[in-house]
Design an enzyme around this catalytic site. Structure first.
Site, PDB file in Angstrom:
ATOM      1  CB  CYS A   1      -0.926  -0.018   1.208  1.00  0.00           C
ATOM      2  SG  CYS A   1      -1.881   1.491   1.394  1.00  0.00           S
TER       3      CYS A   1
ATOM      4  CB  CYS B   1      -0.751   2.534   4.094  1.00  0.00           C
ATOM      5  SG  CYS B   1      -2.155   1.818   3.267  1.00  0.00           S
ATOM      6  CG  ASP B   2       2.986   1.168   4.521  1.00  0.00           C
ATOM      7  OD1 ASP B   2       2.522   1.637   5.573  1.00  0.00           O
ATOM      8  OD2 ASP B   2       2.759   0.008   4.132  1.00  0.00           O
TER       9      ASP B   2
END
Ligand code: NAP
Length: 311
Positions: A132, A135-136
């Site tokens: 992701c 997200c990261d």
């Protein structure tokens, strides 16, 4: 007895929810995490009509709001099984915290990121391996990232990662990308993106976080060490059908087979979105499937009602 249980809260499930609630069906949507599906971990969506350059999370938050505003009941529960009922008994959906009986069930659980399956992948999840970018990505400011895959997801997310990383290297198993031309062109023009063709990641190494990957050229079998602070994996998806009984027909890859009305082989069980066997997996096609499914479900429930009266 519900009119409809929708399993899965991605674009297909939420669209079905909007249509069902708007039609005043007695429906409930069951989602094991938060609604949104894979779109909620997509950085940017360029091709959903009417919302140019919307972020994935923003798009699905709007869909969820729209469904709730029409009165859809969304419950945070994980479905563990479906028991197919005969005649007008209804189908029973069991979750981790209860069970529901419904005339119709719509399976819209989409798909989950496929793993590379190489040594070092599993133990480095959260320590440099990610599925992701939204997200990261921010954890990799001025770092060097390797992206595995050559489809729309890999190339789009590689482009997104250039906002943070000093360098992004796409490792693809063939000598040409699968991604849509317009996305390819953007990547080829981006000075932060490099490509390693005809190659796969053989292992991911580093203690405690990722430091290095071994990359194997599939044509020459040559293996080289490549410095990487992070590995983002976008090598496709596998259908989320763990709870779907074997009686429901699936194709060789495990995707549910439906007809064009989104009916499965079991009366009263429907499927829509990325979970079904089809060629185009897009947000817009998932939403289209769901709208079609609701029309079929309305007809089925009409029949059901008449049969039930007769019995
Ligand atoms: P995908 O289109 O299935 O592409 C997967 C990529 O990973 C392919 O390039 C494939 O290589 C490679 N691959 C598969 N297994 C591998 C393995 N074991 N090791 C190394 N590489 C492997 O998946 P996706 O990009 O996630 O897209 C999924 C669907 O969503 C597609 O229909 C896509 O069009 C759609 N999507 C659309 C958008 C958009 O329209 N903006 C954005 C994201 C996704 P090969 O090319 O050699 O098969």
């Amino acid at each position: 007895m519900f009119d409809l249980i929708i399993i899965g809260g991605g674009p297909a499930g939420l669209t079905a929810g909007i249509y069902a609630a708007r039609s005043k069906m007695n429906a409930v949507l069951l989602e094991k995490m938060v609604p949104g599906g894979n779109v909620s971990i997509t950085s940017e969506v360029e091709n959903y009509p009417g919302t140019p350059n919307v972020s994935g999370p923003e798009l699905v938050i709007n869909m969820e709001k729209q469904a709730r505003d029409f009165g859809l009941d969304i419950k945070s529960e994980e479905v563990v099984s479906i028991e197919v009922g005969a005649g007008t008994k209804g189908h029973t959906v069991k979750t981790d915290s209860g069970e529901y009986v419904s005339k119709s069930v719509l399976i819209a659980t989409g798909s989950n990121p496929r793993r590379l399956g190489c040594p070092g992948e599993e133990e480095h999840i959260g320590k440099g391996v990610s599925y992701c970018a939204t997200c990261d990505g921010a954890f990799f400011r001025e770092k060097e990232i390797v992206v595995a895959g050559g489809g729309d997801s890999a190339v789009e997310e590689a482009l997104f990662l250039t906002k943070f990383a000093s360098k992004v290297t796409i490792v693809h198993r063939r000598d040409r990308l699968r991604a849509t031309r317009i996305i390819q062109e953007k990547a080829f023009k981006n000075s932060k993106i490099d490509f390693i063709w005809d190659s796969v990641i053989d292992s991911i190494e580093g203690t405690p976080t990722v430091k290095n990957v071994k990359i194997r050229n599939v044509k020459t079998s040559e293996v080289t060490d490549f410095k990487a602070d992070g590995v983002f994996v976008f090598v496709g998806y596998i259908p989320g059908t763990e709870f779907v009984p074997g009686i429901i027909s699936k194709n060789n890859e495990g995707y549910i087979i439906t007809d064009i009305e989104m009916r499965t082989n079991i009366p009263g069980v429907f499927a829509a979105g990325d979970i079904i066997s089809k060629k185009q997996r897009q947000i817009v096609t998932a939403c289209g499937d769901a709208a079609t499914a609701i029309k079929s479900i309305e007809s089925y429930n009409e029949w059901y009602y008449e049969e039930d009266q007769y019995i």
